[in-house]
Every structure is written in structure tokens, then in C-alpha cells.
Design a protein around this motif. Structure first.
Motif, mmCIF file in Angstrom:
data_model
loop_
_atom_site.group_PDB
_atom_site.id
_atom_site.type_symbol
_atom_site.label_atom_id
_atom_site.label_comp_id
_atom_site.label_asym_id
_atom_site.label_seq_id
_atom_site.Cartn_x
_atom_site.Cartn_y
_atom_site.Cartn_z
ATOM 1 N N VAL A 98 14.717 1.499 4.162
ATOM 2 C CA VAL A 98 14.306 2.205 5.353
ATOM 3 C C VAL A 98 13.838 3.654 4.968
ATOM 4 O O VAL A 98 15.127 4.210 4.845
ATOM 5 C CB VAL A 98 14.795 1.566 6.645
ATOM 6 C CG1 VAL A 98 13.885 2.460 7.861
ATOM 7 C CG2 VAL A 98 15.023 0.143 6.634
ATOM 8 N N VAL A 99 12.632 4.192 5.307
ATOM 9 C CA VAL A 99 12.544 5.683 5.496
ATOM 10 C C VAL A 99 12.789 5.760 7.193
ATOM 11 O O VAL A 99 11.824 5.325 7.677
ATOM 12 C CB VAL A 99 11.535 6.004 4.911
ATOM 13 C CG1 VAL A 99 11.257 7.756 5.010
ATOM 14 C CG2 VAL A 99 11.408 5.789 3.270
ATOM 15 N N VAL A 100 13.676 6.518 7.690
ATOM 16 C CA VAL A 100 13.900 6.957 8.992
ATOM 17 C C VAL A 100 13.158 7.971 9.037
ATOM 18 O O VAL A 100 13.683 9.411 8.725
ATOM 19 C CB VAL A 100 15.305 6.999 9.334
ATOM 20 C CG1 VAL A 100 15.644 7.288 10.761
ATOM 21 C CG2 VAL A 100 16.163 5.619 8.909
ATOM 22 N N ALA A 114 1.621 12.756 4.156
ATOM 23 C CA ALA A 114 1.587 12.476 2.847
ATOM 24 C C ALA A 114 3.127 12.634 2.214
ATOM 25 O O ALA A 114 3.408 11.695 1.413
ATOM 26 C CB ALA A 114 0.880 13.749 2.004
ATOM 27 N N SER A 115 3.924 13.600 2.680
ATOM 28 C CA SER A 115 5.329 13.542 2.308
ATOM 29 C C SER A 115 6.109 12.488 2.751
ATOM 30 O O SER A 115 6.734 12.051 2.107
ATOM 31 C CB SER A 115 5.965 14.888 2.773
ATOM 32 O OG SER A 115 7.344 15.005 2.300
ATOM 33 N N LEU A 116 5.907 12.069 3.903
ATOM 34 C CA LEU A 116 6.537 10.870 4.458
ATOM 35 C C LEU A 116 6.267 9.734 3.616
ATOM 36 O O LEU A 116 7.218 9.061 2.891
ATOM 37 C CB LEU A 116 5.826 10.718 5.976
ATOM 38 C CG LEU A 116 6.324 9.128 6.404
ATOM 39 C CD1 LEU A 116 7.913 9.384 6.722
ATOM 40 C CD2 LEU A 116 5.672 9.070 7.526
ATOM 41 N N VAL A 117 4.905 9.497 3.188
ATOM 42 C CA VAL A 117 4.798 8.119 2.151
ATOM 43 C C VAL A 117 5.319 8.685 0.834
ATOM 44 O O VAL A 117 5.993 7.471 0.217
ATOM 45 C CB VAL A 117 3.115 8.124 2.014
ATOM 46 C CG1 VAL A 117 2.760 7.005 0.919
ATOM 47 C CG2 VAL A 117 2.424 7.747 3.508
ATOM 48 N N ALA A 118 5.042 9.787 0.371
ATOM 49 C CA ALA A 118 5.828 10.250 -1.091
ATOM 50 C C ALA A 118 7.376 9.796 -0.935
ATOM 51 O O ALA A 118 8.062 9.535 -1.795
ATOM 52 C CB ALA A 118 5.488 11.695 -1.344
ATOM 53 N N THR A 119 8.019 9.975 0.309
ATOM 54 C CA THR A 119 9.396 9.955 0.202
ATOM 55 C C THR A 119 9.680 8.410 0.188
ATOM 56 O O THR A 119 10.696 8.131 -0.531
ATOM 57 C CB THR A 119 9.948 10.287 1.889
ATOM 58 O OG1 THR A 119 9.689 11.635 1.968
ATOM 59 C CG2 THR A 119 11.509 9.761 1.917
ATOM 60 N N ALA A 120 9.103 7.672 0.577
ATOM 61 C CA ALA A 120 9.287 6.237 0.210
ATOM 62 C C ALA A 120 9.144 5.679 -1.148
ATOM 63 O O ALA A 120 9.972 5.173 -1.876
ATOM 64 C CB ALA A 120 8.198 5.319 1.040
ATOM 65 N N ILE A 121 8.069 6.272 -1.737
ATOM 66 C CA ILE A 121 7.675 5.998 -2.928
ATOM 67 C C ILE A 121 8.651 6.671 -4.103
ATOM 68 O O ILE A 121 9.225 6.135 -4.937
ATOM 69 C CB ILE A 121 6.225 6.315 -3.507
ATOM 70 C CG1 ILE A 121 5.303 5.669 -2.610
ATOM 71 C CG2 ILE A 121 5.964 6.172 -4.846
ATOM 72 C CD1 ILE A 121 4.079 6.509 -2.663
ATOM 73 N N ASP A 122 9.074 7.740 -3.882
ATOM 74 C CA ASP A 122 9.996 8.672 -4.555
ATOM 75 C C ASP A 122 11.481 8.110 -4.552
ATOM 76 O O ASP A 122 12.292 8.087 -5.613
ATOM 77 C CB ASP A 122 9.900 10.062 -4.359
ATOM 78 C CG ASP A 122 8.666 10.656 -4.595
ATOM 79 O OD1 ASP A 122 7.788 10.048 -5.391
ATOM 80 O OD2 ASP A 122 8.386 11.838 -4.127
ATOM 81 N N THR A 123 11.916 7.696 -3.400
ATOM 82 C CA THR A 123 13.142 7.407 -3.284
ATOM 83 C C THR A 123 13.442 5.835 -3.741
ATOM 84 O O THR A 123 14.440 5.388 -4.297
ATOM 85 C CB THR A 123 13.689 7.526 -1.635
ATOM 86 O OG1 THR A 123 13.439 8.923 -1.361
ATOM 87 C CG2 THR A 123 15.087 7.067 -1.638
ATOM 88 N N PHE A 124 12.350 5.069 -3.158
ATOM 89 C CA PHE A 124 12.710 3.474 -3.406
ATOM 90 C C PHE A 124 11.525 2.896 -4.476
ATOM 91 O O PHE A 124 11.809 1.726 -4.491
ATOM 92 C CB PHE A 124 12.556 2.815 -1.894
ATOM 93 C CG PHE A 124 13.626 3.207 -1.034
ATOM 94 C CD1 PHE A 124 15.007 2.916 -1.326
ATOM 95 C CD2 PHE A 124 13.274 3.661 0.133
ATOM 96 C CE1 PHE A 124 15.842 3.467 -0.792
ATOM 97 C CE2 PHE A 124 14.430 4.396 0.977
ATOM 98 C CZ PHE A 124 15.737 3.975 0.563
ATOM 99 N N GLY A 125 10.755 3.748 -4.791
ATOM 100 C CA GLY A 125 9.747 3.006 -5.787
ATOM 101 C C GLY A 125 8.480 2.577 -5.208
ATOM 102 O O GLY A 125 7.654 1.967 -6.003
ATOM 103 N N ARG A 126 8.249 2.204 -3.894
ATOM 104 C CA ARG A 126 7.263 1.546 -3.356
ATOM 105 C C ARG A 126 7.285 1.686 -1.686
ATOM 106 O O ARG A 126 8.228 2.328 -1.208
ATOM 107 C CB ARG A 126 7.574 0.079 -3.646
ATOM 108 C CG ARG A 126 8.760 -0.587 -2.971
ATOM 109 C CD ARG A 126 8.778 -1.926 -3.531
ATOM 110 N NE ARG A 126 7.803 -2.737 -3.151
ATOM 111 C CZ ARG A 126 7.384 -3.813 -3.721
ATOM 112 N NH1 ARG A 126 7.840 -4.303 -5.110
ATOM 113 N NH2 ARG A 126 6.531 -4.680 -3.284
ATOM 114 N N LEU A 127 6.153 1.174 -1.258
ATOM 115 C CA LEU A 127 5.930 1.229 0.247
ATOM 116 C C LEU A 127 5.438 -0.146 0.613
ATOM 117 O O LEU A 127 4.207 -0.354 -0.075
ATOM 118 C CB LEU A 127 4.999 2.575 0.722
ATOM 119 C CG LEU A 127 4.952 2.212 2.166
ATOM 120 C CD1 LEU A 127 5.929 2.575 3.073
ATOM 121 C CD2 LEU A 127 3.881 3.512 2.627
#
Length: 304
Positions: free
Chosen positions: A36-38, A83-96
Motif C-alpha cells: 500500500v502507498v499511503v 504523477a509523483s504519487l503513481v511513480a511512488t507505487a511503481i518505483d517502490t513496488f514495481g507496479r500499480l
């Protein structure tokens, strides 16, 4: 955390997840196996101030229970923040896989006292704050589909009974929440080809926004009685809508509170009359009154 929940392997972003409904959603997704991205700015009830504390506290709760989560403090009502919110998911966990748009605040006024700034602020956080994360998530999912990796993605938007029926003293909030329903319908139609399902909820629960306005209704019961207005009652439907299990559901709106789930049936044609030619004003008025007499009366506006 559940070893093999219905969101096992999925990555979910929840906006406004530092308190209330968002916090409950984030914890429920984690309990079902999602990473989860909070997202939360930690602002006050009217959108003022800010603190990283609420988002990090939820992340700490999830990690303490054995889950995976990361805090995000981006302003999702800006292009860069979304854009940064979506990037956080992808950069941290590899996907959204799942986006839950939940962030919001109130600036209640009767229309004659509603300042333009209060109108703009509520529209910004609720409506623009839904549009921009959805736009950037949709761009990511479309790119994945075009690359041959069709996603099994989900969006859950947050409307309100105020958006369905209106609410006295909440012209800005009601208009924004009604707009979210329209956005949901369009997104569900446009994004279906890319493997994205988009739905909305209209929840009723005890949050900072409701416990003051509806203090008696929202009060927690004593003893072992069922806490009907606990925000955790809403989250099971949100988690299911955010899971792969909801593949057959899109473009729908659900009211949810306590132990009740209702499929909302929106605008659809009622009684009609066709003259086959232009009406005069008097004829149009007479016909309209006849049609209204044959139609279902509208539900009352909250607070009327």
C-alpha cells in the motif's frame, strides 16, 4: 496480515489515507495482502496546515502487522504531485494495480455565504484530486496494455450521498461529489479496453468531516453494540472493488454504510411525451406537469 488475501500481490494507492475512511481502507488492503502507498498531506478539516505524521503512522501500523507500505505526501491536486504519487507505487513496488481516490475536506457554507475561494478549494481537492491521480494512473495502465501487458486494474472513487441528493450548506461539496460520479462513468467507458474497471462509492461513516456535522448520528455506541458508523465497515466493499474479483463490475455506484450495501440506480428515462412538433410554452408546461404527476418523486435533499 492474511497469508493469501484477495489482494495478494497487488499494489494499491489510497489517497487521504492518514485518517478516517482512507486509513481504514489502507489497513484493509494490507490485511488482504496488498502492498500500500499511503498518501496524505496531514491537513486540517478545512485543508489548512499539513503534517507527514498521519500517513507515516498508518504505514507504521501496517508494517507492525507484517504488511508492506510506504508513505507519500504529494499534493494529488497538482500534476506533479499526482504523477509523483503513481511513480511512488511503481518505483517502490514495481507496479500499480489499484487506485482509491479518497482525499478531501470541507468548507461548508450556505450558498449566499459561500466564498469563491471556498468553492475553488473544495472543487480542487475533491474533483481535481480525483481527476489527476486517475489521469496519471490511466496513462500508466494504457502504456502497459500497449506493451502487451494488459493490466487487471481497478479504480475506486469516493462520492457521497451529498453528490447523489444534494446537502443543504454544502453546495461546493455536493457539486464536487456529483462531478466525481460523472468522471467515474466516463473513465469506466474509456479505460475498459485497457483492462481497467472504475467504480464509485457513496459512504456514510464517522470521520472528521461527519462527526461534527452529524454528531448524534455518528456517535459510537457503548459496550459491545455494533458500531454502525465505524469507517472500517465501508472498507470491505472498497477492497473487493479494488481486487481482481470485481472484474465484471464497472461504471457502478454503491452506497455503503454500517452493514448495508446498495447499488445506486442513477438517471434513467421516466415518463415522456412526444408531440412530433414544437411545443408552445403553455403546452410544454402543461405536458411537464402531467409527466411529473406520473413520475417518482425525488428523494429529499439532506438537511432540507
Amino acid at each position: 496480515m492474511t497469508e493469501a488475501g484477495i489482494c495478494e500481490g497487488r499494489v494499491a494507492v489510497v489517497t487521504g489515507a492518514g485518517r478516517g475512511l482512507g486509513r481504514a481502507h489502507a489497513l484493509a488492503f494490507a490485511a488482504e495482502g496488498a502492498r500500500v502507498v499511503v498518501n496524505d498531506l496531514g491537513v486540517g478539516l478545512d485543508g489548512a496546515g499539513g503534517s507527514a505524521g498521519p500517513a507515516q503512522q498508518v504505514v507504521d501500523e501496517i508494517r507492525a502487522l507484517g504488511g508492506e507500505a510506504v508513505a507519500n505526501g504529494d499534493d494529488i491536486a497538482t500534476t506533479a504531485g499526482a504523477a509523483s504519487l503513481v511513480a511512488t507505487a511503481i518505483d517502490t513496488f514495481g507496479r500499480l494495480d489499484t487506485l482509491v481516490n479518497n482525499a478531501g475536506f470541507l468548507r461548508d457554507r450556505m450558498l449566499v455565504n459561500l466564498d469563491e475561494d471556498d468553492w475553488d478549494a473544495v472543487m480542487r481537492v475533491h474533483l481535481k484530486g480525483h481527476f489527476l491521480p486517475l489521469k496519471h494512473a490511466a496513462a500508466y495502465w494504457r502504456a502497459e496494455a500497449k506493451a502487451g501487458r494488459t493490466p487487471d486494474a481497478r479504480v475506486v472513487n469516493t462520492s457521497s450521498g451529498a453528490g447523489l441528493l444534494g446537502s443543504v450548506g454544502q453546495g461546493n461539496y455536493s457539486a464536487a461529489k456529483a462531478g466525481i460520479i460523472g468522471l467515474t462513468l466516463v473513465a469506466s467507458a474509456e479505460m475498459a479496453r485497457y483492462g481497467v474497471r472504475v467504480n464509485a462509492i457513496a459512504p456514510a461513516a464517522r470521520t472528521r468531516m461527519t462527526e461534527r456535522a452529524f454528531a448524534d448520528t455518528m456517535a459510537a455506541p457503548g459496550g459491545d453494540a455494533f458500531d454502525a458508523m465505524a469507517p472500517e465497515n465501508v472498507s470491505p466493499l472498497v477492497v473487493w472493488l479494488g481486487s481482481a474479483a470485481s472484474a465484471a463490475v464497472t461504471g457502478r455506484v454503491f452506497e455503503t454504510e454500517a452493514g448495508r450495501i446498495t447499488v445506486m440506480e442513477g438517471w434513467r428515462p421516466g415518463p415522456t411525451a412526444d408531440k412530433g412538433a414544437r411545443w408552445t410554452p403553455a403546452e410544454a408546461g402543461e405536458t411537464a406537469l402531467k409527466l411529473l404527476a406520473d413520475s417518482e418523486p425525488p428523494q429529499p435533499v439532506y438537511g432540507a
